[in-house]
Write a protein that holds these residues in place. Structure first.
Motif, PDB file in Angstrom:
ATOM      1  N   PRO A 126      37.121  52.830  40.392  1.00 31.76           N
ATOM      2  CA  PRO A 126      36.059  52.328  39.518  1.00 31.76           C
ATOM      3  C   PRO A 126      35.236  51.170  40.070  1.00 31.76           C
ATOM      4  N   LEU A 127      35.838  50.261  40.821  1.00 28.40           N
ATOM      5  CA  LEU A 127      35.089  49.125  41.354  1.00 28.40           C
ATOM      6  C   LEU A 127      34.652  49.328  42.801  1.00 28.40           C
ATOM      7  N   GLY A 128      35.065  50.418  43.410  1.00 27.27           N
ATOM      8  CA  GLY A 128      34.659  50.677  44.781  1.00 27.27           C
ATOM      9  C   GLY A 128      35.362  49.806  45.796  1.00 27.27           C
ATOM     10  N   GLN A 129      36.657  49.538  45.568  1.00 29.08           N
ATOM     11  CA  GLN A 129      37.411  48.765  46.547  1.00 29.08           C
ATOM     12  C   GLN A 129      37.594  49.538  47.850  1.00 29.08           C
ATOM     13  N   LEU A 336      25.841  36.791  28.947  1.00 34.71           N
ATOM     14  CA  LEU A 336      26.920  36.564  29.897  1.00 34.71           C
ATOM     15  C   LEU A 336      27.651  37.866  30.192  1.00 34.71           C
ATOM     16  N   ARG A 337      27.927  38.653  29.174  1.00 36.29           N
ATOM     17  CA  ARG A 337      28.612  39.933  29.384  1.00 36.29           C
ATOM     18  C   ARG A 337      27.773  40.856  30.276  1.00 36.29           C
ATOM     19  N   GLU A 338      26.484  40.891  30.017  1.00 31.23           N
ATOM     20  CA  GLU A 338      25.607  41.739  30.827  1.00 31.23           C
ATOM     21  C   GLU A 338      25.579  41.263  32.269  1.00 31.23           C
ATOM     22  N   GLY A 339      25.504  39.941  32.454  1.00 32.03           N
ATOM     23  CA  GLY A 339      25.476  39.396  33.800  1.00 32.03           C
ATOM     24  C   GLY A 339      26.752  39.673  34.577  1.00 32.03           C
ATOM     25  N   LEU A 340      27.887  39.553  33.900  1.00 32.28           N
ATOM     26  CA  LEU A 340      29.164  39.830  34.556  1.00 32.28           C
ATOM     27  C   LEU A 340      29.320  41.316  34.868  1.00 32.28           C
ATOM     28  N   ALA A 341      28.837  42.169  33.967  1.00 34.02           N
ATOM     29  CA  ALA A 341      28.907  43.614  34.220  1.00 34.02           C
ATOM     30  C   ALA A 341      28.071  43.981  35.447  1.00 34.02           C
ATOM     31  N   GLU A 342      26.889  43.379  35.566  1.00 36.43           N
ATOM     32  CA  GLU A 342      26.040  43.633  36.731  1.00 36.43           C
ATOM     33  C   GLU A 342      26.702  43.125  38.006  1.00 36.43           C
ATOM     34  N   ALA A 343      27.323  41.949  37.935  1.00 38.67           N
ATOM     35  CA  ALA A 343      27.985  41.381  39.107  1.00 38.67           C
ATOM     36  C   ALA A 343      29.163  42.250  39.545  1.00 38.67           C
ATOM     37  N   GLN A 344      29.925  42.755  38.582  1.00 37.67           N
ATOM     38  CA  GLN A 344      31.055  43.628  38.920  1.00 37.67           C
ATOM     39  C   GLN A 344      30.565  44.943  39.532  1.00 37.67           C
ATOM     40  N   ALA A 345      29.459  45.462  39.013  1.00 33.84           N
ATOM     41  CA  ALA A 345      28.920  46.714  39.537  1.00 33.84           C
ATOM     42  C   ALA A 345      28.413  46.563  40.968  1.00 33.84           C
ATOM     43  N   ALA A 346      28.061  45.332  41.360  1.00 38.03           N
ATOM     44  CA  ALA A 346      27.538  45.093  42.711  1.00 38.03           C
ATOM     45  C   ALA A 346      28.626  44.785  43.725  1.00 38.03           C
ATOM     46  N   LEU A 347      29.857  44.621  43.289  1.00 32.93           N
ATOM     47  CA  LEU A 347      30.930  44.219  44.197  1.00 32.93           C
ATOM     48  C   LEU A 347      31.173  45.218  45.322  1.00 32.93           C
ATOM     49  N   HIS A 348      31.030  46.503  45.032  1.00 31.69           N
ATOM     50  CA  HIS A 348      31.497  47.536  45.965  1.00 31.69           C
ATOM     51  C   HIS A 348      30.807  47.476  47.316  1.00 31.69           C
ATOM     52  N   ASN A 349      29.513  47.125  47.354  1.00 26.61           N
ATOM     53  CA  ASN A 349      28.860  47.066  48.663  1.00 26.61           C
ATOM     54  C   ASN A 349      28.363  45.661  48.992  1.00 26.61           C
ATOM     55  N   ALA A 351      30.762  41.889  48.338  1.00 25.09           N
ATOM     56  CA  ALA A 351      32.003  41.191  48.699  1.00 25.09           C
ATOM     57  C   ALA A 351      33.129  42.158  49.073  1.00 25.09           C
ATOM     58  N   LEU A 352      33.240  43.267  48.353  1.00 24.15           N
ATOM     59  CA  LEU A 352      34.330  44.199  48.659  1.00 24.15           C
ATOM     60  C   LEU A 352      34.082  44.946  49.965  1.00 24.15           C
ATOM     61  N   GLN A 353      32.819  45.186  50.305  1.00 25.34           N
ATOM     62  CA  GLN A 353      32.525  45.785  51.600  1.00 25.34           C
ATOM     63  C   GLN A 353      32.933  44.826  52.719  1.00 25.34           C
ATOM     64  N   ARG A 354      32.608  43.552  52.563  1.00 23.92           N
ATOM     65  CA  ARG A 354      33.001  42.554  53.558  1.00 23.92           C
ATOM     66  C   ARG A 354      34.519  42.514  53.720  1.00 23.92           C
ATOM     67  N   VAL A 355      35.226  42.431  52.607  1.00 19.67           N
ATOM     68  CA  VAL A 355      36.683  42.331  52.657  1.00 19.67           C
ATOM     69  C   VAL A 355      37.297  43.557  53.323  1.00 19.67           C
ATOM     70  N   ASP A 356      36.875  44.741  52.887  1.00 20.24           N
ATOM     71  CA  ASP A 356      37.416  45.965  53.456  1.00 20.24           C
ATOM     72  C   ASP A 356      37.162  46.051  54.947  1.00 20.24           C
ATOM     73  N   ARG A 357      35.900  45.832  55.370  1.00 21.12           N
ATOM     74  CA  ARG A 357      35.544  46.032  56.768  1.00 21.12           C
ATOM     75  C   ARG A 357      36.191  44.994  57.686  1.00 21.12           C
ATOM     76  N   MET A 358      36.254  43.742  57.238  1.00 18.37           N
ATOM     77  CA  MET A 358      36.815  42.721  58.115  1.00 18.37           C
ATOM     78  C   MET A 358      38.328  42.878  58.250  1.00 18.37           C
ATOM     79  N   ARG A 365      45.272  45.407  55.873  1.00 16.39           N
ATOM     80  CA  ARG A 365      44.868  45.800  54.525  1.00 16.39           C
ATOM     81  C   ARG A 365      44.746  44.555  53.646  1.00 16.39           C
ATOM     82  N   ALA A 366      43.624  44.438  52.943  1.00 13.82           N
ATOM     83  CA  ALA A 366      43.408  43.331  52.011  1.00 13.82           C
ATOM     84  C   ALA A 366      43.581  43.817  50.579  1.00 13.82           C
ATOM     85  N   ARG A 367      44.211  42.993  49.760  1.00 13.08           N
ATOM     86  CA  ARG A 367      44.451  43.346  48.356  1.00 13.08           C
ATOM     87  C   ARG A 367      43.826  42.286  47.443  1.00 13.08           C
ATOM     88  N   PRO A 368      42.673  42.563  46.864  1.00 15.69           N
ATOM     89  CA  PRO A 368      42.054  41.624  45.921  1.00 15.69           C
ATOM     90  C   PRO A 368      42.746  41.715  44.560  1.00 15.69           C
TER      91      PRO A 368
END
Length: 488
Positions: A126-129, A336-349, A351-358, A365-368
């Motif tokens: 769901p979050l694109g980890q 605030l809820r809308e802003g957090l939902a948008e931020a979570q939807a953007a994680l996959h490519n 911060a999570l892309q950075r974590v996965d690739r590095m 393996r990184a575990r957030p």
């Protein structure tokens, strides 16, 4: 993470093997390729959990390959009365019974491909980890964990959307069980419950790991994970990276000393940052300036950790769950809820892309842990008043309350600082770009086509490196970005 690749062509063994070679860094424990009917799947394996690297699995006329983990596998298996020995075996078994609904019950990151008859099923958590891209090779569907595996063989390379499953050529959301909302309103009780939820998430992710690592910046988020990991095990190592004198290093030292972890620092110079920059951009698959900045320190700390551990905790997700960004202050509850939902939807490519690739660049393996489904559900149900609170509009207030007493007070109260800023990297890289690229060059080269325009010389500096690795324009559609480029 591991790496996966495949093509809907029963004669594609050679092509899939070549794809795996390009992402072999993701799987230091070997590569395996298997075919069934009209498909060939492959995996480059990393055995970082309780199971050895299994590669593609064929059972009952189905073929499956995946990059993922189920952190509560034993509970799911025993609850279903299954005899499955591995997580991938259990998924294949249950998919035959439940279809895509089983994917909504998985606690952990995953990207998978499943051959069901003559249908290629693709799915992503769901979050694109876990990363996943797809395209077409001679008109047939193909997939891989990274763009670099597809760019030489596939047309129209695209990012697979998180939280979706592709079946019979159609995308649909993965069915997810409804999460219960907390009924308690008392902030002290809520912070205590948050701590318990986080402790369970940490415990699940430390099971079967002989020695755990933590990427420790000295900020609140990574320090929380370090504190909870150290409370559950004496075998915890912490790792920090940055320029000498950077504030992150001092705070990380303070946290490590307080917790008694086995701490390691990776000091670097500007010259060394420039030396590793091409490798960082190659692995990151992006030239977005804020993402590249943060990835350099992340690449260095991941390399330092890889010499001692195979699995690390990373603090990504806390800002998106508990309102850690300044632009979210002074918003209404709904805003605030809308802003957090948008931020979570953007994680996959981002911060999570950075974590996965590095992490993958060094075969680790990184575990957030903040992105445990129970933590996400609990955090998203909390009222905004316990996330941003007080006359100073303190961000992540509830998280600070939950960890108070377990960390030094100056760490608990430390304001958010970008990873690339706290490590001392940002200004140095901007200076290099300004020195290397003239005003006329920037004006001439900043337009990328498709009405996309680079914002800064730093973006252009990274883009020049990026296009050496990724010359095709169409791969920009899946590129990780912390913000959109300007459009005309």
């Amino acid at each position: 993470m591991s790496g996966i690749a495949g093509i809907m062509n029963g004669n594609a063994t050679k092509a899939v093997t070549a794809m795996l070679e390009r992402i072999g860094h993701r799987g230091p424990d070997g590569q395996k390729v298997a075919g069934l009917g009209g498909a060939v799947f492959g995996a480059a394996g990393l055995a970082a959990g309780p199971f050895d690297f299994a590669g593609p699995l064929e059972r009952d006329g189905r073929l499956i390959v995946w990059d993922g983990e189920i952190h509560d596998f034993e509970a799911l298996r025993d609850g279903a009365g299954s005899q499955a020995a591995t997580d991938i075996e259990w998924i294949l078994e249950r998919y035959g019974e439940e279809g895509p609904a089983v994917l909504g019950r998985l606690n952990g990151p995953f990207a998978l491909a499943l051959l069901d008859g003559d249908d290629l099923v693709l799915a992503r958590d769901p979050l694109g980890q876990a990363p996943l891209y797809y395209g077409r090779v001679e008109g047939r569907l193909s997939f891989a964990s990274e763009i670099k595996a597809l760019q030489d063989v596939a047309e129209n390379v695209r990012l697979f959307p998180p939280g979706n499953v592709l079946r019979r050529g159609e995308l649909e959301p993965i069915p997810r069980p409804e999460a219960p909302s907390p009924t308690e309103q008392d902030s002290d009780k809520l912070s205590a419950e948050l701590l318990r939820v986080l402790e369970r998430a940490i415990e699940r992710r430390m099971a079967h790991v002989p020695r755990m690592g933590v990427w420790l910046s000295g900020g609140l988020d990574s320090s929380v994970l370090a504190a909870l990991a150290a409370a559950g095990s004496r075998s915890v190592s912490t790792f920090s990276a940055g320029l000498a004198g950077a504030p992150d290093l001092a705070f990380a030292r303070l946290v490590a000393s307080h917790l008694g972890t086995d701490h390691h620092e990776r000091l670097c110079t500007v010259e060394e940052m420039l030396e590793v920059l091409p490798r960082v951009i190659y692995h990151l698959e992006s030239f977005d300036a804020p993402l590249v900045r943060s990835s350099i320190a992340n690449y260095l700390v991941a390399g330092a950790a890889a010499a001692r551990v195979r699995t690390v905790f990373s603090g990504e997700g806390a800002d998106e769950l508990f309102a850690g960004y300044s632009f979210l202050k002074n918003r209404t509850e709904e805003g605030l809820r809308e802003g957090l939902a948008e931020a979570q939807a953007a994680l996959h490519n981002t911060a999570l892309q950075r974590v996965d690739r590095m992490a993958a660049a060094h075969g680790t393996r990184a575990r957030p842990a903040f992105l445990d489904p129970d933590v996400v559900a609990f955090a998203n149900a909390l009222p905004g008043a316990v996330k941003v609170r007080g006359p100073e509009q303190t961000e992540k207030w509830i998280l600070r309350q939950a960890i108070r007493g377990k960390l030094p007070e100056e760490v608990v109260e430390r304001p958010k600082e970008k990873f690339w800023s706290g490590s001392g990297i940002a200004e140095k890289l901007a200076e290099v770009a300004e020195r290397e690229i003239g005003d006329d060059e920037f004006a001439r080269e900043r337009e990328l086509g498709r009405e996309s325009v680079l914002r800064s010389k730093e973006d252009l500096y990274y883009f020049r490196i990026f296009r050496r690795w990724f010359p095709r324009v169409d791969v920009l559609e899946g590129m990780g970005q912390t913000r959109h480029r300007e459009s005309r």
